[in-house]
Design a protein around this motif. Structure first.
Motif, PDB file in Angstrom:
ATOM      1  N   HIS A  58     -10.188 -21.083  -0.044  1.00 26.37           N
ATOM      2  CA  HIS A  58     -11.838 -21.618  -0.653  1.00 26.37           C
ATOM      3  C   HIS A  58     -11.387 -21.796  -1.787  1.00 26.37           C
ATOM      4  N   ARG A  59     -10.843 -21.558  -2.811  1.00 23.03           N
ATOM      5  CA  ARG A  59     -10.317 -22.273  -4.350  1.00 23.03           C
ATOM      6  C   ARG A  59      -9.611 -23.814  -3.456  1.00 23.03           C
ATOM      7  N   ARG A  62     -12.234 -26.618  -3.596  1.00 18.22           N
ATOM      8  CA  ARG A  62     -12.778 -27.342  -4.356  1.00 18.22           C
ATOM      9  C   ARG A  62     -11.461 -28.155  -5.246  1.00 18.22           C
ATOM     10  N   GLY A  70     -13.100 -29.159   3.377  1.00 12.45           N
ATOM     11  CA  GLY A  70     -13.050 -27.290   3.378  1.00 12.45           C
ATOM     12  C   GLY A  70     -14.228 -27.842   3.305  1.00 12.45           C
ATOM     13  N   MET A  73     -15.008 -24.152   5.930  1.00 17.84           N
ATOM     14  CA  MET A  73     -14.874 -22.964   4.815  1.00 17.84           C
ATOM     15  C   MET A  73     -16.232 -22.219   4.570  1.00 17.84           C
ATOM     16  N   ALA A  74     -17.209 -23.054   4.274  1.00 19.77           N
ATOM     17  CA  ALA A  74     -18.520 -21.986   3.550  1.00 19.77           C
ATOM     18  C   ALA A  74     -18.872 -21.877   5.263  1.00 19.77           C
ATOM     19  N   SER A  78     -15.825 -14.945   1.758  1.00 23.24           N
ATOM     20  CA  SER A  78     -15.312 -14.973   0.531  1.00 23.24           C
ATOM     21  C   SER A  78     -15.382 -13.897   0.253  1.00 23.24           C
TER      22      SER A  78
END
Length: 176
Positions: A58-59, A62, A70, A73-74, A78
């Motif tokens: 998750h980092r 970005r 990414g 990843m949602a 998390s």
């Protein structure tokens, strides 16, 4: 470095397939049994690797070069801590692991060599602001997995299950 990260992503998937196949030979109770390890059980150790991977992924999402990578990843959890339980059973953990490994397998292909020098800003799990170069963070990510998979393979061996070959060298082509 990028070629090394492609190799490490392959190694991650290969080792997790072996590790989870070995773990599946044990009953759920044996996987959950406290064995005095840092994360208690085999399940706890595998769960820690999943939580840490998700926190890092998750980092990483970005990173400016990873916007498209990414987006999926949602759909993944998390976690807020390195010990957060993300699955109650081994089959559920294995399913989550496979989804994560799919994202990891695609990560190096989404990067260019220059992307490794990008400064990534994030808060660590203690909410302390960090700003570090992406390449060394990615190196840490893969090293962390290897470290804890080593613990898991030891716990499995102590429980009577041999994972077999675990060396990265097994994936490096013999060119002689």
């Amino acid at each position: 470095m990028l070629a090394a990260f492609h190799l490490m992503a392959r190694y991650n998937g290969w080792m997790n397939e072996r590790l989870y196949a070995a773990a599946a030979q044990l009953p759920e109770a044996a996987l959950q049994q406290d064995r005095g390890a840092f994360f208690g059980s085999i399940f706890g150790t595998l769960g820690h690797i999943v939580a840490a991977d998700l926190i890092w992924l998750h980092r990483f999402a970005r990173h400016p070069a990873l916007a498209d990578w990414g987006a999926p990843m949602a759909g993944l959890p998390s976690p807020s801590s390195l010990t957060e339980g993300l699955a109650d059973t081994f089959p559920a953990l294995a399913t989550l692991r496979a989804r994560i490994d799919g994202r990891i397998a695609e990560l190096p292909a989404a990067l260019a060599e220059d992307d490794l020098a990008v400064l990534l800003e994030y808060g660590n799990t203690a909410r302390v602001a960090q700003a570090k170069r992406f390449g060394p963070l990615l190196l840490h990510f893969f090293n962390h997995q290897t470290h804890h998979r080593g613990q898991a393979t030891t716990l499995l061996f102590q429980a009577g299950v041999d994972v077999g070959v675990t060396d990265l060298n097994a994936l490096i082509p013999n060119e002689g």
